[in-house]
Enzyme design. Structure first.
Site, PDB file in Angstrom:
ATOM      1  N   ALA A  29     -73.394   8.432  71.229  1.00  0.00           N
ATOM      2  CA  ALA A  29     -72.157   9.093  70.799  1.00  0.00           C
ATOM      3  C   ALA A  29     -71.194   8.018  70.322  1.00  0.00           C
ATOM      4  O   ALA A  29     -71.219   6.883  70.808  1.00  0.00           O
ATOM      5  CB  ALA A  29     -71.534   9.891  71.945  1.00  0.00           C
ATOM      6  N   ALA A  30     -70.369   8.372  69.360  1.00  0.00           N
ATOM      7  CA  ALA A  30     -69.375   7.440  68.837  1.00  0.00           C
ATOM      8  C   ALA A  30     -68.065   8.186  68.640  1.00  0.00           C
ATOM      9  O   ALA A  30     -68.049   9.321  68.159  1.00  0.00           O
ATOM     10  CB  ALA A  30     -69.838   6.824  67.519  1.00  0.00           C
TER      11      ALA A  30
ATOM     12  N   SER B  44     -63.426   7.546  68.221  1.00  0.00           N
ATOM     13  CA  SER B  44     -62.460   6.784  67.431  1.00  0.00           C
ATOM     14  C   SER B  44     -62.264   5.370  67.953  1.00  0.00           C
ATOM     15  O   SER B  44     -62.014   4.448  67.175  1.00  0.00           O
ATOM     16  CB  SER B  44     -61.114   7.510  67.418  1.00  0.00           C
ATOM     17  OG  SER B  44     -60.667   7.748  68.751  1.00  0.00           O
ATOM     18  N   LEU B  45     -62.392   5.166  69.261  1.00  0.00           N
ATOM     19  CA  LEU B  45     -62.095   3.852  69.842  1.00  0.00           C
ATOM     20  C   LEU B  45     -63.338   3.069  70.244  1.00  0.00           C
ATOM     21  O   LEU B  45     -63.255   1.862  70.460  1.00  0.00           O
ATOM     22  CB  LEU B  45     -61.194   4.006  71.076  1.00  0.00           C
ATOM     23  CG  LEU B  45     -59.875   4.745  70.860  1.00  0.00           C
ATOM     24  CD1 LEU B  45     -59.064   4.754  72.148  1.00  0.00           C
ATOM     25  CD2 LEU B  45     -59.075   4.108  69.737  1.00  0.00           C
ATOM     26  N   GLY B  46     -64.479   3.726  70.356  1.00  0.00           N
ATOM     27  CA  GLY B  46     -65.682   3.018  70.782  1.00  0.00           C
ATOM     28  C   GLY B  46     -66.905   3.905  70.654  1.00  0.00           C
ATOM     29  O   GLY B  46     -66.840   5.021  70.139  1.00  0.00           O
TER      30      GLY B  46
ATOM     31  N   VAL C 267     -70.988   4.821  72.703  1.00  0.00           N
ATOM     32  CA  VAL C 267     -71.688   4.804  73.985  1.00  0.00           C
ATOM     33  C   VAL C 267     -73.180   4.569  73.749  1.00  0.00           C
ATOM     34  O   VAL C 267     -73.787   5.186  72.866  1.00  0.00           O
ATOM     35  CB  VAL C 267     -71.478   6.135  74.735  1.00  0.00           C
ATOM     36  CG1 VAL C 267     -72.194   6.100  76.087  1.00  0.00           C
ATOM     37  CG2 VAL C 267     -69.991   6.405  74.936  1.00  0.00           C
TER      38      VAL C 267
ATOM     39  N   LYS D 169     -70.054   2.012  77.376  1.00  0.00           N
ATOM     40  CA  LYS D 169     -69.128   2.249  76.270  1.00  0.00           C
ATOM     41  C   LYS D 169     -68.567   0.917  75.792  1.00  0.00           C
ATOM     42  O   LYS D 169     -68.060   0.126  76.602  1.00  0.00           O
ATOM     43  CB  LYS D 169     -68.000   3.190  76.678  1.00  0.00           C
ATOM     44  CG  LYS D 169     -67.081   3.556  75.522  1.00  0.00           C
ATOM     45  CD  LYS D 169     -66.238   4.793  75.806  1.00  0.00           C
ATOM     46  CE  LYS D 169     -65.173   4.530  76.810  1.00  0.00           C
ATOM     47  NZ  LYS D 169     -64.199   5.653  76.915  1.00  0.00           N
TER      48      LYS D 169
ATOM     49  N   ASP E 228     -56.268  14.226  77.419  1.00  0.00           N
ATOM     50  CA  ASP E 228     -57.041  14.443  76.194  1.00  0.00           C
ATOM     51  C   ASP E 228     -58.281  15.305  76.460  1.00  0.00           C
ATOM     52  O   ASP E 228     -59.405  14.872  76.200  1.00  0.00           O
ATOM     53  CB  ASP E 228     -57.444  13.075  75.629  1.00  0.00           C
ATOM     54  CG  ASP E 228     -57.843  13.146  74.166  1.00  0.00           C
ATOM     55  OD1 ASP E 228     -57.466  14.126  73.496  1.00  0.00           O
ATOM     56  OD2 ASP E 228     -58.532  12.224  73.681  1.00  0.00           O
TER      57      ASP E 228
END
Length: 747
Positions: free
Chosen positions: A282-283, A285-287, A289, A302, A439
């Site tokens: 998974a990807a 906005s900030l990083g 996994v 991550k 969030d």
């Protein structure tokens, strides 16, 4: 070599913008081919494949026939790596255009243009893509999907890096121009009557919106994530595209992730993990996994993207400016005094906390502990010894996104129960613990079959906030005051307002009379709906809801106008994220259950909250009985104190007779009339000044010899500006009249 080729591509782009038809653009394409001729090395192509012609090393590309050779076998050749690095330096819009090459022939482009199916600008763009394919900038059938994803990530992060180090003024223009273009395209669709054509056009707009948010960077990707849950606001076309931003942002290469891990943890990856999957699962906005094996256990690692600090600094400058503008322009007609700058500062603080993965690890541990013992909530375990500010290692817990209704149905999970549990879990965070997830979009909440009905799985604890002290106790008192209100036996209106004042929401010096009247009205409505005496607002038909709003305005018109003009409410900045989270949860709930109503779901929980306040269910019942019957200390004391209260009333009346006490009477109708009179007077004065300036400027321009002098033209323009201000004032008067009419207030 590569930079020369990119300069040639830029030349073709400029020629495309200036071309008036496809024929002119094809001429510019010929110029592009001629610029490639005579280079020390050449690219040669057939309509279907591209190859690097090493034998053309000393021969210029002059012949019209082109010879195809086999593509190089090595996927990550030095030349291709250089190409990717150079293309990362391109502006994002140009890079995206090159990264999405379409397999279309030139004759098809010309045919579509002649038929009117596409415009000249789109024809020029497609022809440019065709030329890019011939020099090897398009995707190849021999390339893997991973290579394509890697190229997209190179483009994206290259654009972010340029924006982070670029001018804030250019960034501001880019943001607002992008937003205006999307809005104008959506407004244009209102003229389209064909539903199928409108849906197709909206898909294109939604795709451009998603790609534009990706270009703009993490700050705006998060905005897209929030909007992706609002199925009650956005259409299906937008939701489907924006959902991809939740956990499907293009990732960066696995080798780069391994470099970050080795730099942060100080050891080679093979010495840290038993195995490490270079392909991200998974990807965001900030990083992104990656799966790995650590001491025989499956873990999720991550890894943070690079260059986020520079981009945040640039974006936050724009957001701070926007916050100051909103502070000036916000009319606050709803009675809430929003401090946009304070909201910005709270947002900036949380944004920087989110890119500190050690802080996220602490948040995850705390969040896990506060839900210990609740079997329907799962929080992954954190491995602190393998966590740094840019790398975090957690237990691998697979799940299905809470918004994926089809898979939830396939798993046999209870959608209604999951919607209820998502709401209750958040109320637990706020009222019982005070530490909450800011969030909760579908990318951060999953579900699995850990227990019957389904279990919630929380991820990503970078953006967390806390309410404590008076804010937390006031919130509990506010919720209980709403729940315990009974129009016949227990009026908790003053308790609710006292709780709001304790939280810092209500101004202590505000006029309580209109606020109490409005609060009592809505508390009574809630109690009646809860007892089944009236329908919930959600269950009303459009006609019934319209009639109810009209009746409400007729009954509360003056009070609503008074509150709107006094602005007695001021929400703490933390509540911005509370509202945001409830907005996301509301969207998630409506996706799981079309009849989802957060208000209904909270009623059973409020009973538990009452038990929590009083310590036990029996004590809560005893307190409730005492309050209804009057057998409590407060009511007994009021009876004992009655003679003293009568003496106080007598003394007050005597002071009024002697003129020692003044009574303040507020005439709301007169206030509205004065407000309208002030606007009319200001408009009249502005009209007089505008006429004077225009007449003076025109007369002086007419009597002057030759060209009018600068100061005469200046008077004319000043008159035009004053006329514009007068027109704006007229609009304000009309809006006020409309508002007064809707609230049934006499002008």
């Amino acid at each position: 070599r590569t930079l020369t080729m990119l300069r040639c591509c830029l030349a073709v782009t400029l020629a495309a913008c200036l071309a008036t038809d496809v024929g002119a653009f094809q001429a510019s394409s010929s110029m592009f081919a001629s610029q490639l001729a005579g280079k020390s090395q050449a690219w040669c192509a057939t309509p279907r494949s591209m190859c690097w012609n090493k034998q053309a090393k000393r021969s210029p590309l002059l012949a019209t026939r082109m010879t195809a050779t086999a593509p190089p076998e090595t996927k990550d050749s030095t030349d291709m790596q250089e190409l990717k690095r150079d293309m990362a330096k391109l502006p994002m819009g140009y890079a995206n255009m090159l990264s999405e090459i379409e397999n279309i022939k030139t004759k098809d482009i010309v045919s579509a243009l002649n038929k009117g199916e596409i415009g000249k600008r789109q024809a020029s763009t497609l022809t440019l893509k065709r030329m890019g394919a011939k020099v090897g900038l398009s995707s190849q059938s021999s390339k893997s999907a991973a290579d394509e994803a890697g190229k997209s990530a190179v483009f994206m992060e290259g654009g972010w890096a340029k924006r982070g180090k670029g001018s804030s003024i250019i960034r501001t223009v880019e943001l607002y121009s992008f937003g205006v273009k999307i809005i104008l395209r959506e407004l244009k669709l209102r003229k389209v009557e064909d539903k199928a054509a409108k849906a197709e056009a909206r898909k294109e707009i939604a795709k451009d919106l998603r790609e534009g948010l990706l270009e703009l960077g993490p700050t705006f990707i998060k905005l897209g994530q929030l909007l992706s849950t609002r199925i009650d606001i956005l259409t299906k076309e937008y939701i489907d595209e924006l959902k991809l931003l939740q956990d499907n942002v293009p990732g960066f290469s696995g080798k780069k992730a391994m470099e970050v891990i080795e730099r942060e943890l100080g050891r080679p990856v093979d010495q840290i993990f038993d195995s490490f999957d270079e392909k991200p699962i998974a990807a965001a906005s900030l990083g992104q996994v990656h799966k790995a094996m650590l001491n025989g256990k499956e873990v999720a690692v991550k890894v943070q993207r690079t260059g986020l600090d520079d981009l945040f600094k640039n974006d936050l400058q724009n957001l701070k400016f926007a916050a100051k503008v909103f502070d000036k322009l916000d009319p606050k007609s709803d009675g809430a005094d929003r401090d946009w700058v304070a909201i910005y500062e709270e947002s900036a603080k949380l944004l920087y906390q989110e890119i500190d993965y050690q802080n996220e690890a602490k948040n995850a541990i705390r969040f896990k502990n506060q839900f210990k013992g609740i079997e329907w909530i799962k929080v992954p375990e954190v491995y602190e010894e393998y966590t740094t500010p840019r790398v975090i290692t957690m237990e691998y817990v697979p799940s299905v996104k809470i918004s994926d209704v089809e898979k939830i149905e396939e798993m046999g999970l209870d959608r209604l129960k999951l919607a209820e549990r998502s709401a209750i879990s958040y109320l637990e965070q706020l009222s019982r613990h005070g530490f909450f997830h800011c969030d909760p979009h579908p990318g951060n909440i999953g579900v699995d079959a850990g227990i019957p009905g389904g279990r919630l799985v929380y991820y990503d604890f970078g953006m967390m906030d806390e309410i404590s002290g008076d804010l937390k106790t006031g919130l509990v008192d506010l919720i209980l005051g709403i729940y315990e209100f009974d129009p016949d036996t227990k009026d908790t209106t003053k308790d609710v307002l006292a709780a709001a004042e304790k939280m810092g929401i209500l101004d202590p010096a505000a006029d309580r009379v209109p606020i109490q009247r409005i609060a009592r009205f809505f508390l009574n409505d809630f109690a009646n709906a809860n007892q089944g005496k009236r329908k919930w607002t959600k269950d009303l038909s459009k006609e019934e809801a319209k009639e109810e709003r009209a009746a409400r305005r007729a009954q509360l018109g003056e009070s609503l106008l008074s509150v709107g003009s006094d602005v007695p409410f001021k929400f703490p900045p933390t509540f911005t994220f509370v509202f945001r989270a409830f907005t996301s949860l509301d969207g998630i709930g409506k996706g799981l259950d079309t009849n989802y109503d957060l208000t209904k779901l909270t009623v059973p929980y409020l009973r538990k909250l009452s038990e929590m306040k009083y310590g036990s269910e029996s004590k809560a019942l005893a307190v409730g009985f005492a309050e209804k019957t009057g057998l409590n200390n407060q009511d007994i004391f009021s009876v004992v104190k009655a003679p003293k209260n009568m003496q106080y009333v007598t003394n007050t009346l005597e002071k009024m007779e002697r003129g020692e006490l003044k009574v303040r009477v507020r005439a709301l109708e007169a206030e509205q009339r004065l407000q309208r009179l002030e606007l009319m007077t200001a408009n009249t004065n502005t009209a007089i000044i505008a006429g004077l300036l225009l007449n003076t400027g025109i007369v002086l321009s007419a009597v002057s010899m030759g060209n009018p002098p600068i100061w005469a033209r200046g008077l004319v323009w000043a008159g035009v500006a004053a006329a514009g201000k007068w027109a704006l004032g007229v609009v304000k008067v009309q809006q006020l009249d409309k508002k007064l009419e809707s609230y049934k207030v006499k002008k």
